[in-house]
Design a protein around this motif. Structure first.
Motif, mmCIF file in Angstrom:
data_model
loop_
_atom_site.group_PDB
_atom_site.id
_atom_site.type_symbol
_atom_site.label_atom_id
_atom_site.label_comp_id
_atom_site.label_asym_id
_atom_site.label_seq_id
_atom_site.Cartn_x
_atom_site.Cartn_y
_atom_site.Cartn_z
ATOM 1 N N ALA A 1 -3.455 -6.221 5.715
ATOM 2 C CA ALA A 1 -3.343 -5.514 4.432
ATOM 3 C C ALA A 1 -3.558 -4.015 4.644
ATOM 4 O O ALA A 1 -2.776 -3.189 4.144
ATOM 5 C CB ALA A 1 -4.336 -6.078 3.423
ATOM 6 N N ALA A 2 -4.583 -3.666 5.384
ATOM 7 C CA ALA A 2 -4.865 -2.246 5.644
ATOM 8 C C ALA A 2 -3.717 -1.594 6.406
ATOM 9 O O ALA A 2 -3.309 -0.462 6.100
ATOM 10 C CB ALA A 2 -6.174 -2.105 6.417
ATOM 11 N N PRO B 1 4.832 0.330 -4.822
ATOM 12 C CA PRO B 1 4.456 -1.046 -5.128
ATOM 13 C C PRO B 1 4.845 -1.983 -3.990
ATOM 14 O O PRO B 1 5.732 -1.672 -3.189
ATOM 15 C CB PRO B 1 5.236 -1.351 -6.405
ATOM 16 C CG PRO B 1 6.447 -0.482 -6.301
ATOM 17 C CD PRO B 1 5.989 0.769 -5.599
ATOM 18 N N ILE B 2 4.204 -3.132 -3.961
ATOM 19 C CA ILE B 2 4.427 -4.108 -2.897
ATOM 20 C C ILE B 2 4.643 -5.485 -3.520
ATOM 21 O O ILE B 2 3.847 -5.926 -4.348
ATOM 22 C CB ILE B 2 3.230 -4.144 -1.925
ATOM 23 C CG1 ILE B 2 3.022 -2.765 -1.302
ATOM 24 C CG2 ILE B 2 3.426 -5.216 -0.852
ATOM 25 C CD1 ILE B 2 1.750 -2.621 -0.480
ATOM 26 N N LEU B 3 5.715 -6.152 -3.126
ATOM 27 C CA LEU B 3 5.991 -7.523 -3.553
ATOM 28 C C LEU B 3 5.705 -8.436 -2.365
ATOM 29 O O LEU B 3 6.311 -8.286 -1.298
ATOM 30 C CB LEU B 3 7.435 -7.680 -4.016
ATOM 31 C CG LEU B 3 7.866 -9.072 -4.453
ATOM 32 C CD1 LEU B 3 7.000 -9.616 -5.586
ATOM 33 C CD2 LEU B 3 9.339 -9.079 -4.859
ATOM 34 N N VAL B 4 4.763 -9.377 -2.538
ATOM 35 C CA VAL B 4 4.317 -10.262 -1.459
ATOM 36 C C VAL B 4 4.860 -11.669 -1.705
ATOM 37 O O VAL B 4 4.660 -12.246 -2.775
ATOM 38 C CB VAL B 4 2.777 -10.296 -1.375
ATOM 39 C CG1 VAL B 4 2.308 -11.303 -0.324
ATOM 40 C CG2 VAL B 4 2.229 -8.909 -1.076
ATOM 41 N N ILE B 5 5.517 -12.205 -0.675
ATOM 42 C CA ILE B 5 6.096 -13.548 -0.727
ATOM 43 C C ILE B 5 5.545 -14.354 0.439
ATOM 44 O O ILE B 5 5.688 -13.955 1.599
ATOM 45 C CB ILE B 5 7.640 -13.502 -0.616
ATOM 46 C CG1 ILE B 5 8.255 -12.567 -1.664
ATOM 47 C CG2 ILE B 5 8.231 -14.902 -0.663
ATOM 48 C CD1 ILE B 5 8.112 -13.017 -3.083
ATOM 49 N N LEU C 1 -5.864 -13.539 -0.485
ATOM 50 C CA LEU C 1 -6.801 -12.531 0.025
ATOM 51 C C LEU C 1 -6.044 -11.286 0.474
ATOM 52 O O LEU C 1 -6.469 -10.159 0.200
ATOM 53 C CB LEU C 1 -7.636 -13.098 1.173
ATOM 54 C CG LEU C 1 -8.585 -12.112 1.852
ATOM 55 C CD1 LEU C 1 -9.606 -11.554 0.859
ATOM 56 C CD2 LEU C 1 -9.282 -12.774 3.036
ATOM 57 N N PHE C 2 -4.933 -11.464 1.159
ATOM 58 C CA PHE C 2 -4.078 -10.353 1.579
ATOM 59 C C PHE C 2 -3.693 -9.510 0.357
ATOM 60 O O PHE C 2 -3.821 -8.279 0.370
ATOM 61 C CB PHE C 2 -2.841 -10.903 2.301
ATOM 62 C CG PHE C 2 -1.819 -9.878 2.668
ATOM 63 C CD1 PHE C 2 -2.005 -9.042 3.753
ATOM 64 C CD2 PHE C 2 -0.647 -9.768 1.945
ATOM 65 C CE1 PHE C 2 -1.044 -8.096 4.105
ATOM 66 C CE2 PHE C 2 0.320 -8.831 2.288
ATOM 67 C CZ PHE C 2 0.117 -7.993 3.368
ATOM 68 N N CYS C 3 -3.266 -10.165 -0.715
ATOM 69 C CA CYS C 3 -2.881 -9.454 -1.941
ATOM 70 C C CYS C 3 -4.067 -8.734 -2.566
ATOM 71 O O CYS C 3 -3.952 -7.565 -2.967
ATOM 72 C CB CYS C 3 -2.282 -10.431 -2.953
ATOM 73 S SG CYS C 3 -0.696 -11.131 -2.467
ATOM 74 N N ARG C 4 -5.203 -9.403 -2.649
ATOM 75 C CA ARG C 4 -6.394 -8.788 -3.243
ATOM 76 C C ARG C 4 -6.878 -7.600 -2.410
ATOM 77 O O ARG C 4 -7.351 -6.594 -2.966
ATOM 78 C CB ARG C 4 -7.510 -9.816 -3.408
ATOM 79 C CG ARG C 4 -7.247 -10.789 -4.551
ATOM 80 C CD ARG C 4 -8.482 -11.584 -4.950
ATOM 81 N NE ARG C 4 -9.358 -11.967 -3.871
ATOM 82 C CZ ARG C 4 -9.314 -13.122 -3.203
ATOM 83 N NH1 ARG C 4 -8.418 -14.033 -3.523
ATOM 84 N NH2 ARG C 4 -10.167 -13.376 -2.240
ATOM 85 N N GLU D 1 -4.696 -4.722 -3.252
ATOM 86 C CA GLU D 1 -5.085 -4.206 -4.564
ATOM 87 C C GLU D 1 -6.380 -3.400 -4.480
ATOM 88 O O GLU D 1 -6.504 -2.349 -5.121
ATOM 89 C CB GLU D 1 -5.213 -5.349 -5.569
ATOM 90 C CG GLU D 1 -3.868 -5.936 -5.941
ATOM 91 C CD GLU D 1 -3.941 -7.230 -6.716
ATOM 92 O OE1 GLU D 1 -2.967 -7.523 -7.436
ATOM 93 O OE2 GLU D 1 -4.947 -7.973 -6.590
ATOM 94 N N ALA D 2 -7.328 -3.854 -3.676
ATOM 95 C CA ALA D 2 -8.589 -3.132 -3.508
ATOM 96 C C ALA D 2 -8.358 -1.758 -2.871
ATOM 97 O O ALA D 2 -9.104 -0.808 -3.135
ATOM 98 C CB ALA D 2 -9.565 -3.949 -2.667
#
Length: 145
Positions: A47-48, A68-72, A104-107, A110-111
């Motif tokens: 994520a970082a 923005p990021i769209l995660v699939i 978790l990757f998405c959160r 977002e963090a």
């Protein structure tokens, strides 16, 4: 953990004809595959890295531009194709392991400040995108070990 990051002009995901998510402006489409043995540390590190990679125009990152990021979620990123004609999925983690790590990757994104859209885990999704560049990057945490 394997991710394919694509710089896109636009991207969206639908399930059964219903729009689940779409990018509100140009950004990144990220396909995420969780492997057996992956853990929270992989999700956090990738994520970082995703947020800070300078792959947008003028060598800027999503963090620089607030892209923005769209995660699939996509277990097929771990297809083994060395033998025969039928891919093996044995390297992919099970859904009960993968789903929390993708979330978790998405959160984590977002963090860090990202605006994150999500597909629907385990669903048959139709993902549409218009590549920009094209720029596509593969990250595999196995290469980091």
């Amino acid at each position: 953990m394997r991710v394919v990051i694509t710089r896109v002009a636009e991207a969206s995901v639908t399930v059964d004809g219903d729009l689940v998510s779409q990018l509100p402006r140009p950004g990144l489409l990220v396909l995420v595959g969780i492997a057996r043995g992956d853990g929270p540390q992989d999700a956090r590190a990738v994520a970082a890295k995703t947020w800070s990679l300078r792959i947008l125009r003028d060598e800027r990152s999503a963090s620089d531009t607030n892209a923005p990021i769209l995660v699939i979620s996509q277990f097929t990123l771990h297809a083994a194709t060395r033998r025969g004609r039928r891919p093996s999925w044995s390297a992919a983690a099970s859904g009960d392991v993968s789903e929390p790590l993708v979330e978790l990757f998405c959160r984590e994104l977002e963090a860090l400040g990202a605006e994150v859209g999500r597909g629907r885990f385990g669903a048959e999704m139709q993902v549409a995108s218009v590549n920009d560049g094209p720029i596509t990057i593969l990250i595999d945490t196995q290469d980091w070990r």
